[in-house]
Motif scaffolding. Structure first.
Motif, mmCIF file in Angstrom:
data_model
loop_
_atom_site.group_PDB
_atom_site.id
_atom_site.type_symbol
_atom_site.label_atom_id
_atom_site.label_comp_id
_atom_site.label_asym_id
_atom_site.label_seq_id
_atom_site.Cartn_x
_atom_site.Cartn_y
_atom_site.Cartn_z
ATOM 1 N N ALA A 1 0.873 -1.244 -0.012
ATOM 2 C CA ALA A 1 0.044 -0.052 -0.065
ATOM 3 C C ALA A 1 0.925 1.181 0.039
ATOM 4 C CB ALA A 1 -0.728 -0.031 1.114
ATOM 5 N N LEU A 2 1.986 1.228 0.709
ATOM 6 C CA LEU A 2 2.763 2.259 0.685
ATOM 7 C C LEU A 2 4.414 2.095 0.803
ATOM 8 C CD1 LEU A 2 1.844 4.390 3.923
ATOM 9 C CD2 LEU A 2 1.014 4.838 1.281
ATOM 10 N N THR A 3 5.167 2.709 -0.380
ATOM 11 C CA THR A 3 6.412 2.235 -0.550
ATOM 12 C C THR A 3 7.398 3.434 -0.463
ATOM 13 O OG1 THR A 3 5.595 0.699 -2.277
ATOM 14 C CG2 THR A 3 8.181 1.241 -2.385
ATOM 15 N N ASN A 4 8.195 3.391 0.776
ATOM 16 C CA ASN A 4 9.143 4.311 1.095
ATOM 17 C C ASN A 4 8.574 5.656 1.114
ATOM 18 O OD1 ASN A 4 11.866 4.465 1.733
ATOM 19 N ND2 ASN A 4 12.702 4.820 -0.292
ATOM 20 N N VAL A 5 7.533 5.793 1.790
ATOM 21 C CA VAL A 5 7.019 7.468 1.941
ATOM 22 C C VAL A 5 7.766 8.166 3.130
ATOM 23 C CG1 VAL A 5 4.873 8.610 2.739
ATOM 24 C CG2 VAL A 5 4.831 6.602 1.209
ATOM 25 N N SER A 6 8.303 9.225 2.521
ATOM 26 C CA SER A 6 8.782 10.218 3.482
ATOM 27 C C SER A 6 8.089 11.546 3.628
ATOM 28 C CB SER A 6 10.360 10.642 3.674
ATOM 29 O OG SER A 6 11.009 9.286 3.613
ATOM 30 N N LEU A 7 7.852 12.082 4.393
ATOM 31 C CA LEU A 7 7.030 13.370 4.593
ATOM 32 C C LEU A 7 7.388 14.266 5.973
ATOM 33 C CD1 LEU A 7 4.174 13.206 6.140
ATOM 34 C CD2 LEU A 7 3.405 12.166 4.102
ATOM 35 N N ASP A 8 7.192 15.334 5.864
ATOM 36 C CA ASP A 8 7.346 16.386 7.077
ATOM 37 C C ASP A 8 6.652 17.354 7.035
ATOM 38 O OD1 ASP A 8 8.372 17.442 9.339
ATOM 39 O OD2 ASP A 8 10.427 17.732 8.423
ATOM 40 N N ILE A 9 5.336 17.252 7.984
ATOM 41 C CA ILE A 9 4.572 18.360 7.964
ATOM 42 C C ILE A 9 4.801 19.173 9.543
ATOM 43 C CG2 ILE A 9 2.021 18.677 8.412
ATOM 44 C CD1 ILE A 9 1.721 16.263 6.687
ATOM 45 N N ARG A 10 4.820 20.466 9.313
ATOM 46 C CA ARG A 10 5.083 21.197 10.597
ATOM 47 C C ARG A 10 3.893 21.793 11.121
ATOM 48 N NH1 ARG A 10 9.612 22.033 7.101
ATOM 49 N NH2 ARG A 10 8.348 23.432 6.007
ATOM 50 N N LYS A 11 4.245 22.134 12.383
ATOM 51 C CA LYS A 11 3.186 22.751 13.204
ATOM 52 C C LYS A 11 2.331 23.782 12.383
ATOM 53 C CE LYS A 11 2.497 24.621 17.608
ATOM 54 N NZ LYS A 11 1.053 24.248 17.495
ATOM 55 N N GLY A 12 1.122 23.749 12.505
ATOM 56 C CA GLY A 12 0.320 25.057 11.778
ATOM 57 C C GLY A 12 0.117 24.686 10.572
ATOM 58 N N GLU A 13 0.710 23.887 9.687
ATOM 59 C CA GLU A 13 0.400 23.896 8.481
ATOM 60 C C GLU A 13 -1.062 23.216 7.997
ATOM 61 O OE1 GLU A 13 3.789 22.802 5.255
ATOM 62 O OE2 GLU A 13 4.240 21.549 7.084
ATOM 63 N N PHE A 14 -1.400 23.657 6.866
ATOM 64 C CA PHE A 14 -2.480 23.062 6.386
ATOM 65 C C PHE A 14 -2.234 22.107 5.015
ATOM 66 C CE2 PHE A 14 -7.212 23.207 6.248
ATOM 67 C CZ PHE A 14 -7.517 22.417 5.105
ATOM 68 N N VAL A 15 -2.504 20.782 4.938
ATOM 69 C CA VAL A 15 -1.904 20.023 3.711
ATOM 70 C C VAL A 15 -3.140 19.005 3.272
ATOM 71 C CG1 VAL A 15 -0.212 18.198 3.380
ATOM 72 C CG2 VAL A 15 0.478 19.919 5.130
ATOM 73 N N PHE A 16 -3.083 19.131 2.135
ATOM 74 C CA PHE A 16 -3.985 18.446 1.416
ATOM 75 C C PHE A 16 -3.201 17.162 0.886
ATOM 76 C CE2 PHE A 16 -6.523 22.150 0.330
ATOM 77 C CZ PHE A 16 -7.720 21.875 0.960
ATOM 78 N N LEU A 17 -3.912 15.957 1.161
ATOM 79 C CA LEU A 17 -3.313 14.709 0.836
ATOM 80 C C LEU A 17 -4.116 14.174 -0.424
ATOM 81 C CD1 LEU A 17 -1.221 12.315 1.312
ATOM 82 C CD2 LEU A 17 -2.933 11.304 2.914
ATOM 83 N N VAL A 18 -3.613 14.102 -1.507
ATOM 84 C CA VAL A 18 -4.406 13.633 -2.806
ATOM 85 C C VAL A 18 -4.286 12.614 -3.534
ATOM 86 C CG1 VAL A 18 -5.324 15.976 -3.047
ATOM 87 C CG2 VAL A 18 -3.532 15.326 -4.415
ATOM 88 N N GLY A 19 -4.803 12.054 -4.386
ATOM 89 C CA GLY A 19 -4.488 10.530 -5.073
ATOM 90 C C GLY A 19 -5.864 9.987 -5.264
ATOM 91 N N SER A 20 -5.779 9.060 -6.486
ATOM 92 C CA SER A 20 -6.857 8.277 -6.612
ATOM 93 C C SER A 20 -7.363 7.339 -5.733
ATOM 94 C CB SER A 20 -6.802 7.685 -8.300
ATOM 95 O OG SER A 20 -5.720 7.107 -8.207
ATOM 96 N N SER A 21 -8.457 6.695 -5.940
ATOM 97 C CA SER A 21 -8.815 5.609 -4.991
ATOM 98 C C SER A 21 -7.691 4.519 -5.168
ATOM 99 C CB SER A 21 -10.199 5.063 -5.230
ATOM 100 O OG SER A 21 -10.722 4.261 -4.568
ATOM 101 N N GLY A 22 -7.367 4.019 -4.028
ATOM 102 C CA GLY A 22 -6.310 3.067 -3.605
ATOM 103 C C GLY A 22 -4.997 3.380 -3.837
ATOM 104 N N ALA A 23 -4.695 4.779 -3.655
ATOM 105 C CA ALA A 23 -3.435 5.160 -3.887
ATOM 106 C C ALA A 23 -2.559 5.180 -2.507
ATOM 107 C CB ALA A 23 -3.104 6.764 -4.319
#
Ligand code: ADP
Ligand code: ADP
Length: 228
Positions: free
Chosen positions: A17-39
């Motif tokens: 389902a996930l391969t080598n995902v790295s992400l960094d979301i800082r305090k106070g951010e507004f982030v959209f997570l997008v992608g097709s169904s099953g992504a």
């Protein structure tokens, strides 16, 4: 506030389902997570809520490595995250007031604080008049605002919204976006998984796009699909 370091997730049926995902979301951010169904969007959310464990990698929430946290401390993690779902998930036999109060009761908040905070969050989502109504007496937008009030009543640093506008008409969806923006404006980090291209394109927030379990785009003031 939210950090994934080389996270992979393989379900028991060998679906990666996930391969080598790295992400960094800082305090106070507004982030959209997008992608097709099953992504892999829901998998990211389930890992954050510790409903699933990563096969590899590390997940940090509010400076805490949650991959190392023992099961009995899961409730503590969940206090750090408010969650809003597409299908609201309100308790049908409780009033609006009671639905929100219940989120505080189950973690043992003092009744005095409950009586103070519930009216405060209901007023934030403009539902003070509906405190005594039951969920089935409310519109879809009102139900979603109750679920937002419930998600933030314990002041979590992070609010996760999984397709929060998925069951709503466009006008009502914007009402929900205004509420989420306001909460974000008060300092809460917001991560919202969505398919709603119009909303993403208008809000001009950070967009993380995932495709077949990999992050394929991470843009400040990003868009999604037609109209970028
Ligand atoms: P999205 O939320 O973007 O639609 P998901 O995270 O639900 O994507 O799914 C990513 C992949 O993992 C899909 O191939 C899906 O079929 C698979 N998957 C999701 N949940 C499970 C599960 N509990 N068991 C097995 N495979 C799953
Ligand atoms: P207690 O702490 O004894 O439960 P509360 O004042 O918290 O007392 O609430 C008692 C009941 O009154 C609750 O179950 C709730 O349904 C209702 N209630 C309390 N405040 C409000 C309010 N502002 N609007 C609507 N109903 C309320």
């Amino acid at each position: 506030m939210i950090k994934f370091e080389n996270v992979s997730k393989e379900y028991n049926n060998n679906v990666r389902a996930l391969t080598n995902v790295s992400l960094d979301i800082r305090k106070g951010e507004f982030v959209f997570l997008v992608g097709s169904s099953g992504a892999g969007k829901s998998t990211i959310i389930k890992l954050l809520l510790k409903e699933e464990e990563p096969t590899e990698g590390k997940i940090i929430l509010n400076d805490m490595d949650i991959t190392k946290v023992r099961n009995r401390r899961i409730p503590y993690i969940r206090r750090n995250i408010g969650v809003v779902f597409q299908d609201f998930r309100l308790l049908p036999n409780k009033t609006v007031y009671e639905n929100v109060a219940f989120a505080m009761e189950i973690i043992g908040v003092h009744p005095k604080e409950i009586r103070r905070n519930v009216p405060m969050v209901l007023s934030m989502v403009d539902l003070s008049r509906k405190a005594s109504s039951f969920p089935d007496q409310l519109s879809g937008g009102e139900r979603q605002r109750v679920s937002i009030a419930r998600a933030i009543v314990n002041s979590p640093p992070v609010l996760i919204a999984d397709e929060p506008t998925g069951n709503l008409d466009p006008e009502t969806a914007w009402e929900i976006m205004r509420a989420l923006s306001e909460i974000n404006g008060r300092g809460t980090t917001v991560l919202m998984a969505t398919h709603a291209k119009d909303i993403v394109n208008h809000m001009k927030k950070r967009v993380i796009e995932i495709n077949e379990g990999k992050i394929v785009r991470d843009e400040q003031k990003g868009g999604y699909g037609d109209g970028i």
